[in-house]
Structures are given as C-alpha cells and as structure tokens.
Design a protein around this motif. Sequence first.
Motif, PDB file in Angstrom:
ATOM      1  N   CYS A 236       0.850  -1.193   0.000  1.00  0.00           N
ATOM      2  CA  CYS A 236       0.000   0.000   0.000  1.00  0.00           C
ATOM      3  C   CYS A 236       0.882   1.238   0.000  1.00  0.00           C
ATOM      4  CB  CYS A 236      -0.910   0.003   1.226  1.00  0.00           C
ATOM      5  SG  CYS A 236      -2.060   1.393   1.289  1.00  0.00           S
ATOM      6  N   ALA A 237       0.561   2.190  -0.879  1.00  0.00           N
ATOM      7  CA  ALA A 237       1.359   3.412  -0.966  1.00  0.00           C
ATOM      8  C   ALA A 237       0.482   4.557  -1.446  1.00  0.00           C
ATOM      9  CB  ALA A 237       2.548   3.210  -1.907  1.00  0.00           C
ATOM     10  N   ALA A 268      -0.407   4.480   4.981  1.00  0.00           N
ATOM     11  CA  ALA A 268       0.189   3.747   3.858  1.00  0.00           C
ATOM     12  C   ALA A 268       1.620   3.355   4.188  1.00  0.00           C
ATOM     13  CB  ALA A 268       0.146   4.604   2.597  1.00  0.00           C
ATOM     14  N   PRO A 269       1.848   2.124   4.624  1.00  0.00           N
ATOM     15  CA  PRO A 269       3.202   1.722   5.025  1.00  0.00           C
ATOM     16  C   PRO A 269       4.211   1.752   3.891  1.00  0.00           C
ATOM     17  CG  PRO A 269       1.740  -0.188   4.860  1.00  0.00           C
ATOM     18  CD  PRO A 269       0.874   1.026   4.760  1.00  0.00           C
ATOM     19  N   GLY A 270       3.718   1.734   2.641  1.00  0.00           N
ATOM     20  CA  GLY A 270       4.630   1.727   1.498  1.00  0.00           C
ATOM     21  C   GLY A 270       5.218   3.077   1.168  1.00  0.00           C
ATOM     22  N   GLY A 271       4.711   4.139   1.781  1.00  0.00           N
ATOM     23  CA  GLY A 271       5.270   5.450   1.542  1.00  0.00           C
ATOM     24  C   GLY A 271       4.697   6.148   0.331  1.00  0.00           C
ATOM     25  N   LEU A 272       5.559   6.811  -0.437  1.00  0.00           N
ATOM     26  CA  LEU A 272       5.128   7.763  -1.450  1.00  0.00           C
ATOM     27  C   LEU A 272       5.732   7.450  -2.817  1.00  0.00           C
ATOM     28  CD1 LEU A 272       3.698  10.554  -1.934  1.00  0.00           C
ATOM     29  CD2 LEU A 272       5.901  11.625  -1.383  1.00  0.00           C
ATOM     30  N   PHE A 273       4.860   7.390  -3.846  1.00  0.00           N
ATOM     31  CA  PHE A 273       5.295   7.307  -5.234  1.00  0.00           C
ATOM     32  C   PHE A 273       5.011   8.669  -5.873  1.00  0.00           C
ATOM     33  CE2 PHE A 273       4.923   2.910  -4.217  1.00  0.00           C
ATOM     34  CZ  PHE A 273       5.728   2.211  -5.093  1.00  0.00           C
ATOM     35  N   VAL A 274       5.993   9.257  -6.538  1.00  0.00           N
ATOM     36  CA  VAL A 274       5.818  10.583  -7.127  1.00  0.00           C
ATOM     37  C   VAL A 274       6.101  10.528  -8.619  1.00  0.00           C
ATOM     38  CG1 VAL A 274       6.521  12.999  -7.077  1.00  0.00           C
ATOM     39  CG2 VAL A 274       6.549  11.660  -4.968  1.00  0.00           C
ATOM     40  N   LEU A 275       5.170  11.070  -9.405  1.00  0.00           N
ATOM     41  CA  LEU A 275       5.366  11.191 -10.847  1.00  0.00           C
ATOM     42  C   LEU A 275       5.459  12.659 -11.200  1.00  0.00           C
ATOM     43  CD1 LEU A 275       5.162   9.556 -13.693  1.00  0.00           C
ATOM     44  CD2 LEU A 275       2.975  10.718 -13.805  1.00  0.00           C
TER      45      LEU A 275
END
Length: 294
Positions: A236-237, A268-275
């Motif tokens: 999850c992110a 969200a334990p997966g942190g951050l995805f940035v585009l």
Amino acid sequence: MKPTSLLPLLALAAANAFNYKGDDAWPALQKAIADYPKFHASELEKIKKGDTSARFLILTAYHGLGNRERSMMSGFAFALANRLALFIDFPTAECDALADRKHVACNPAELHNMYKEPPFHWTAVSKCRDRSKINGMHDVCIGKTRVRGGNVINLQDDTEEEVIRRGGVHKIGPRVFMKSDHTLLKYVVCDNGIRKTRLFPPDFFAAQRQIEAFLLRPSKDVRERADTALKAAGGCAVGLHLRDHVRADNHERVDIILDDLEPALAAAPGGLFVLGDGNNIYLKKYLIKHAQKR
C-alpha cells in the motif's frame, strides 16, 4: 522503448477501474458495451471493402496521459451514442523540451505499451503512405483503405459549445474526425437527443467508471511493474502526480504538499510514489528527499 516514467501512475490510477463492479452499473450501457465489439468488426469490414455506408469515428488523442485518457473515454461514449466504430490515433508521447534540455530520463510511450487492447481493433488507423495527397486530419487510412469526408471536430479550435451549436452530439454525422485533448463526456451524457435513449446513467461519474473499466485496462507489463513496486512497498502506498510548476527550492510549497499528504501517508506503510514531468522533475527529487527525512 518502455515508458518507465508513465507506467506506475497508469497502473495505480487504473486499478480501481479495472476491478470495477459497482452497484451503480447502468444496464443499458453495459449491454451497449457488450454488443460493441461485434458492431465494430462489422463496420471495419465495410471500410476495408470500400463500403461508404460504414460509420466511424477517428479520434486523435494528444498531450499528456490524463488528457488522452479523458479524450479516449469521451470518444468511446461518443461512438456508442452515435453507433460509430472508434479508431484511435495515439501520437507517440515524447519527452517535453525541458526534460530534453536537462537530460532527464524519459522514454516515448505508445498506446500498446500502456493499455491492453479492448475486444475490438482500436488501432487500425494510420497515416496514409501517399504523402502527395495529405489533407490534414483527413489523411488517414484504416487498414489499407483511405477514408475521406465526414465531419471534423478539432477541439483545439472548436469548443464544446461549438459542437452543441452544430446541432448536438447526436446529430454529428456518420463519419467523424476528431482531435481532442480533453473531455466531451459530459456533453455526450447530457445531450438532449442522447438522454432520451437512456443509454447512459444520469450520474456522469457512473458512466465514466463503466467506460473506463472496459476501455482503459492496463497492459500486462504495467500491471506487473505496479505489482512489483507495491509488493516492495508493503502492499500500500500513496501516489502523487505533480502538476505544479514551481521552483525546486521552494521549501514552503514542499512543506504544504507533505502536510496535505500526512494523513494518507500515515495509513500507507509503502510510503510515497511521485510522478513528475520535465517541468517539475527537480521538485519531485526535492519532495522525495524531504519526505524521507520525515
């Protein structure tokens, strides 16, 4: 080349739509979607045989990925409402000028890289080889057949209101050439002539979800990349698409973004995805750096 800069966002954004089985599914729209591939195949055969009674919409979708998705969903709704075979012209999405100047890693992206083809041949359209007969948007072939005539809608020049002024979406004609980087979906769903058919639900977003679930399914490559990334992130992110062209050293702006994301990141334990595209690639790097410090 693989469009690595686009794949994660597409997969994450499409996940809910791909699995959509909402209670608000509209039966008439579901039936029209189910019947569409057979109709499309029939019209494609007519075109190949030179039958001028063929009904089609050739849509050129351009600019960013979000613009193109909105354009394609609108085009499909337009085609359903008018009984037209939809063919999509998807110019290669190149890197922007700033990314090129700054040598930012970025690869061209094509339709087949990102989406699983729906159960109809949506990419049969191409530029005709005889370049001596170029006539703007009309210079297209479906298969080996040159197609001409029809109604041209260029949404660089024509507003949605202009389409309505011509008589409405339901009177646009059997052969349509459209160029668009934004949505006509509301105008299709709300068109007086189309509303009488009850083809679409009264809820605009319900119509969009049904169309998106059918038309914009992520490719196998996209799904695998997203699954791998999410698995590594704990399942999850939070996904963030930067559209704000600000200086990379704008500390105040970065803090505001991170503060806004704080509740979502906490869950969200997966942190951050940035585009980010070339215009904000440095803001992206700066944002990730400060998010890691938090």
